[in-house]
Design an enzyme around this catalytic site. Structure first.
Site, short mmCIF file in Angstrom:
data_model
loop_
_atom_site.label_atom_id
_atom_site.label_comp_id
_atom_site.label_asym_id
_atom_site.label_seq_id
_atom_site.Cartn_x
_atom_site.Cartn_y
_atom_site.Cartn_z
CG LEU A 30 15.23 49.05 44.80
CD1 LEU A 30 14.42 48.88 43.52
CD2 LEU A 30 15.22 47.76 45.62
CG HIS A 31 22.20 48.19 46.48
ND1 HIS A 31 22.39 46.92 46.02
CD2 HIS A 31 21.91 48.07 47.80
CE1 HIS A 31 22.28 46.05 47.01
NE2 HIS A 31 21.97 46.72 48.10
CG HIS A 34 18.12 45.67 45.82
ND1 HIS A 34 18.73 46.74 46.44
CD2 HIS A 34 17.68 44.87 46.80
CE1 HIS A 34 18.64 46.59 47.75
NE2 HIS A 34 18.03 45.46 48.00
N GLY A 146 19.52 37.31 46.86
CA GLY A 146 20.97 37.48 46.76
C GLY A 146 21.71 36.52 47.69
CD GLU A 147 24.83 32.68 45.27
OE1 GLU A 147 26.01 33.05 45.12
OE2 GLU A 147 24.31 31.77 44.58
CB SER A 185 20.25 49.25 52.09
OG SER A 185 19.67 48.79 50.90
#
Ligand code: PAF
Length: 286
Positions: A30-31, A34, A146-147, A185
């Site tokens: 996760l970043h 996310h 996410g787009e 990622s």
């Protein structure tokens, strides 16, 4: 926060939740991108469920399934701070106990065959299949995506509409580093020299956006060729695609429908980067 690995435990924990449930499906590592999805989930529902599963069904035989970063302990530590209720992190065997060769698959035709689907055979069927499995297991009221994965988002929306899946799909804007590189990622596959040139992708997408918004009649194939050249000059491979499309159908755009998108996928060293920018054609041109 409950960290759950089995479907049986998931059912028990899910049954105990009351109120609106938001789901954030992820492959972990996760970043901040996310975490923005989790934040949106928290704002949209009473309870948040995050799934962490590197789905083998969406990787081709030559792709990075084995190398894909798996950082469950750090991911859970980050989620702990976001008031996530449940993290569902099953094994491959838990989700595909019979293996993957003969399972029922979801196929969203046309949209899955172009762009990333043309170079990653079976990828979007793998995505649609796991996403529908997660939707059925978790029975959330809404799910956040996410787009950055623009084509994936359209495919999931289409699947949900076609199969009458009772869930609201919410898209969230791409999160970027300060220099514009979309968070992913896979950015960690970049060397430091590659990392310095990687934002060129965002730069060329923005130039295309600005030029088309200023003059929607400008030569689209010429712009696409120019953008590919710019990327090759700084060290990207010839892009898999850099193309301007209708943002609803991914067909060739027309002035009568003013929502366009420029999408790109290109390799830089070991990383395959994807990104996109929405383009709003001025009303006067339509
Ligand atoms: O976007 C992703 O991370 C994955 O494709 C998803 C939606 C979690 C399905 O495995």
């Amino acid at each position: 926060m409950h960290i759950i690995n089995t479907i049986t435990d998931l059912h028990t924990a899910r049954t105990a939740l009351r109120g609106r449930i938001a789901l954030v499906p992820t492959m972990g590592n996760l970043h901040a991108g996310h975490l923005s999805l989790v934040e949106k989930a928290r704002a949209s529902a009473d309870h948040v469920i995050v799934t962490i599963f590197v789905n083998p069904l969406q990787f081709g035989p030559q792709e990075d399934f084995n190398a894909y970063p798996r950082t469950l302990a750090q991911d859970c530590a980050q989620l702990e701070r976001t008031q996530t209720d449940i993290v569902f992190a099953p094994s491959v065997h838990e989700l595909y106990p019979q293996g993957m060769n003969h399972i029922t698959r979801v196929l969203v035709p046309q949209l899955s065959d172009i762009l990333c689907g043309a170079v990653r055979a079976g990828h979007f069927s793998g995505v649609a299949t796991i996403v529908l499995r997660l939707f059925n297991l978790i029975r959330a009221d809404c799910a956040i995506f996410g787009e950055k994965d623009f084509q994936q988002l359209l495919i999931i929306r289409r699947m949900v509409a076609d199969l009458f899946v009772p869930i609201e799909i919410i898209g969230m804007p791409t999160q970027r580093d300060n220099d514009g590189l979309a968070l992913s990622s896979r950015n960690q596959y970049l060397s430091s020299a590659e990392r310095r040139v990687a934002p060129t992708l965002y730069y060329v997408l923005n130039v295309i956006k600005e030029r088309l918004e200023a003059d929607p009649t400008c030569d689209i194939p010429l712009l696409e060729t120019w953008a590919a050249q710019q990327l090759c000059e700084v060290g990207f491979n010839m892009p898999d695609y850099i193309t301007i499309r209708d943002a609803h159908t991914l067909d060739t755009p027309h002035a009568a429908q003013p929502d366009w998108v420029v999408l790109a996928a290109a390799r830089l060293g070991a990383a395959r980067l994807i990104d996109n920018q929405r383009i709003h054609i001025p009303h006067a041109a339509a």
